[in-house]
Design a protein around this motif. Sequence first.
Motif, short mmCIF file in Angstrom:
data_model
loop_
_atom_site.label_atom_id
_atom_site.label_comp_id
_atom_site.label_asym_id
_atom_site.label_seq_id
_atom_site.Cartn_x
_atom_site.Cartn_y
_atom_site.Cartn_z
N PRO A 93 0.82 -1.14 -0.10
CA PRO A 93 -0.13 0.00 0.03
C PRO A 93 0.67 1.36 -0.07
CG PRO A 93 -0.05 -1.01 2.12
CD PRO A 93 0.87 -1.87 1.35
N ALA A 94 1.05 1.89 -1.11
CA ALA A 94 1.99 2.91 -1.43
C ALA A 94 1.58 4.43 -0.56
CB ALA A 94 1.89 3.28 -2.59
N HIS A 95 0.12 4.34 -0.14
CA HIS A 95 -0.29 5.51 0.56
C HIS A 95 0.19 5.39 1.92
CE1 HIS A 95 -3.25 2.19 1.27
NE2 HIS A 95 -3.33 2.66 2.36
N ALA A 96 0.56 4.07 2.48
CA ALA A 96 0.99 3.98 3.88
C ALA A 96 2.31 4.72 3.99
CB ALA A 96 0.91 2.73 4.38
N LEU A 97 3.18 4.84 3.03
CA LEU A 97 4.52 5.40 2.98
C LEU A 97 4.62 6.71 2.82
CD1 LEU A 97 6.81 3.05 3.28
CD2 LEU A 97 7.26 3.66 0.87
N LEU A 98 4.48 7.51 4.04
CA LEU A 98 4.42 9.05 4.01
C LEU A 98 6.15 9.42 3.75
CD1 LEU A 98 1.75 9.62 6.68
CD2 LEU A 98 1.62 9.65 4.30
N PRO A 99 6.11 10.52 2.98
CA PRO A 99 7.71 11.16 2.95
C PRO A 99 8.28 11.22 4.16
CG PRO A 99 5.87 12.46 1.38
CD PRO A 99 5.10 11.67 2.44
N LEU A 100 9.64 10.94 4.26
CA LEU A 100 10.37 11.25 5.63
C LEU A 100 10.38 12.64 5.73
CD1 LEU A 100 12.56 8.18 5.65
CD2 LEU A 100 11.00 8.50 7.02
N LYS A 101 10.56 12.85 7.10
CA LYS A 101 11.07 14.55 7.19
C LYS A 101 12.53 14.47 7.20
CE LYS A 101 6.79 15.41 9.66
NZ LYS A 101 6.15 14.29 10.16
N ALA A 102 12.91 15.89 7.23
CA ALA A 102 14.23 16.17 7.09
C ALA A 102 15.00 15.69 8.49
CB ALA A 102 14.34 17.64 7.25
N ASP A 103 14.36 15.68 9.64
CA ASP A 103 15.07 14.93 10.82
C ASP A 103 15.31 13.61 10.71
OD1 ASP A 103 14.92 17.66 11.88
OD2 ASP A 103 13.17 17.39 13.02
N ASP A 104 14.16 13.03 10.24
CA ASP A 104 14.39 11.26 10.22
C ASP A 104 15.76 11.10 9.21
OD1 ASP A 104 12.34 11.14 11.97
OD2 ASP A 104 10.66 11.05 10.34
N LEU A 105 15.59 12.02 8.06
CA LEU A 105 16.61 11.67 7.24
C LEU A 105 17.94 12.01 7.38
CD1 LEU A 105 14.76 13.03 3.97
CD2 LEU A 105 15.29 10.67 4.54
N GLN A 106 18.16 12.95 8.21
CA GLN A 106 19.49 13.41 8.89
C GLN A 106 19.87 12.71 10.19
OE1 GLN A 106 18.73 17.71 9.04
NE2 GLN A 106 20.48 17.76 7.71
N LYS A 107 18.97 11.79 10.42
CA LYS A 107 19.43 11.30 12.05
C LYS A 107 20.82 10.70 12.35
CE LYS A 107 16.68 7.86 13.89
NZ LYS A 107 15.45 7.25 13.96
N GLY A 108 21.15 9.83 11.23
CA GLY A 108 22.20 9.03 11.22
C GLY A 108 23.36 9.94 10.81
N LEU A 109 23.38 11.10 10.03
CA LEU A 109 24.37 11.73 9.93
C LEU A 109 25.24 12.23 11.06
CD1 LEU A 109 22.99 13.61 6.80
CD2 LEU A 109 24.66 11.86 6.86
N ALA A 110 24.43 12.96 11.84
CA ALA A 110 24.97 13.35 13.30
C ALA A 110 25.90 12.42 13.91
CB ALA A 110 23.94 13.72 14.19
N GLN A 111 25.44 10.99 14.05
CA GLN A 111 26.26 9.83 14.74
C GLN A 111 27.34 9.08 13.72
OE1 GLN A 111 22.56 9.02 15.17
NE2 GLN A 111 22.67 10.77 17.14
#
Length: 745
Positions: free
Chosen positions: A220-238
Amino acid sequence: MIKPNRYIDINPSPPLADRIKRRREIILIVFLLACVGILTFVTLRPMWHSADISASNMIWLFILMNVNLILVLLMIFLVFRNFIKAFYERRSRIPGTRLRTKLVVAFGALTLLPAGVLFFFSIHFIGTSIEFWFKVPIEQALQNSLSVGRSFYSHVESNNTFFLDKAAYQIASHNLLSPDSSAKLFNYAQVVQREFNLNAVEAYNSNFKRLCLSTAEKFPAHALLPLKADDLQKGLAQDENTWSMSENIPEGELIRNIAAIPFAAHGLDVKGFIVISVLLPSEMAKNLTSISRGLEEYQQIKMLKQPIQATYYIILTVVALLVVFCATWLGIYIARSITVPIMKLAEGTRRVAEGDLSYSINVVADDEIKTLVDSFNTMTKELRFNRRQIEASGNELKKKSAEIDERRRYMEIVLNNVSTGVISIDSRGLITTINASAEKMLKLHAGDVIKKSYKSLLFDQHQALTDEIMERFTLRHEESFSKSMALTINGQRRVFKNNFSALKDESGRQIGIVMVFDDMTELEKAQRMAAWREVARRIAHEVKNPLTPISLSAQRLKRKYGKAIDDPIFDECTKTIIDYTGIIRNLVNEFSSFAKFPTANPMPCSLGPIIGESVALYREGHTDIRFFVEIEEDLPMLKLDRQQIRQVMINLMDNAIASIGGSGEIRISARVDAGIVRIIVADTGAGIKDADKPFLFEPDFTTKPTGMGLGLAIVSTIISEHKGKIYAEDNKPQGAKFVIELPAS
Ligand code: ADP
């Protein structure tokens, strides 16, 4: 006296106090049972709902354990209190406590055994069960399952990392993120999604805008909402190459792995982001969660193993003690319900035995004890009623017997105050009554003759009279008859005039004989004396007159013819006439003096000289007889007719000398004793026969051939006129003794 009807309860505290106490005990037991139940429930709850175990629950558990411990101590105290109470009550020996102790011990022992067995078995069972539960390698299994689940996740993750690395490289190297290659990017995303069998592949530019989304067919494609910037950058900081986030959607757990483009780029190098999503089945996620929670709970319960075990033991102990306490309490309760009425019954019987019939037992019971108590109360009530009746009739009887007593006393007084002797004899011939005059006359004591045969009174002297009494009353049924009889009492002859009457009851049945008698001795004596005096006076008168001429004539004959007639017969005859007329004159004189006996003229004088003078007359003429005179010095002056007392002494001495007949001794004494002067003339002569003793003082009694029998009659008359008395006794060892008793005043 009839006591007022009152109800006593031997237990001063009324049954209400007992009931309150009992209710309090029951409330305590129920409270303890409830406490044990609640605490058990609360303590065991964590076992059933392991999820609830937490630090606060742990604290609660320990608090409850301590409360349980306090309960154990309370139970121990209560159980021991019951036993110690029973022990001390037994020692105090209060009635009923023995039974109470027995029942307490019996109930305690009866429950102690099964409770003890159950207790130790349960302890063992719980111990082994708990050990067994914790021995099973549940923890290991759970950990293995958990690690299996985890390794699946890391496998998925490492796969995804590989895919991300590959995809990011391709996108970066072909510069697919540029706006004009969006169609290419979409194609590549589709290729990656299909080739690696992923559920979804997304690509974001550096401004965090989703450039493309490729999903599997059924996803179900509709269940896959676009990720927010914070979620996308979460791993960069670590400084991480890939990072992930998971979401729960209705179809399962969605794991979204994120990596920078190019792969492992940082800071400004980051051109975009690639996200691949894998949908895991929801059961798997759930199972893994429950495995990990199960392991967590198991570890916590393992930590609680000791406290739970201890709690079980404590609860078991409380229950066992509660059972023993209930049993002992029940023993005390049952014993009390038996012993209290029994004690009251025992007290009741004691009180009834002491005569307190007003005692009534007030016991609350509804069994056989009640029947017993009711019977006791009915019994005391009936006894009370009977006693009242007995007392009433007793009072009536007492009144009647008092009346009879009064009448009897009156009759006794009358009987004892009459001068006549009265003796009553019952139908069996036994003496039933003897009055004071009869005692005095017969010289006996009533106590010695009462209930003895009347024959003993007659001293076997009058067999004929006893036969006559029997014949007249029993055979001829006569009413009464009179009879005189002479009895020898204390050596003195007494003449009684008797009247015998039959005693009959109301129905005319003969119930005995009453004998009424008077002492006629003195009267008879006086009458005889008077007769003898009359005879003596006549003889003296008739004989004295011719005696003088006879004597004078004989003297004249002797004087005138004595010398002329020389015949010895003449002399002898005249001498005989003269001598015998002398003797006859003496006799006549004696008769005359007896007949004319003057009445006494007593004057105060002392007895000693009279006795002395009388003895002096005989001493010289009778040298072969020794005379002893013993006269008490302080003999009182007596009112005596001197001449008559001299006569008495002379007559007694004449008789004594005549009785001695040759040599012997005469002892004369005079003493005063208890107001009586006693003169004793004792000789060592022939003595007096017992048969003669009653007749000694009779005027005609003599044993001498020429005796007149008047000497002792005169003595007796003189002594009676001096208000004294005389009697004869045997002189020990030999002879006779005459005792004169004169009043000293
Ligand atoms: P009599 O001397 O004339 O016989 P009494 O009256 O003096 O009369 O005595 C009566 C009898 O009592 C005597 O005959 C004698 O048998 C007896 N008698 C009196 N005194 C004594 C005595 N001392 N010892 C023994 N017998 C006595």
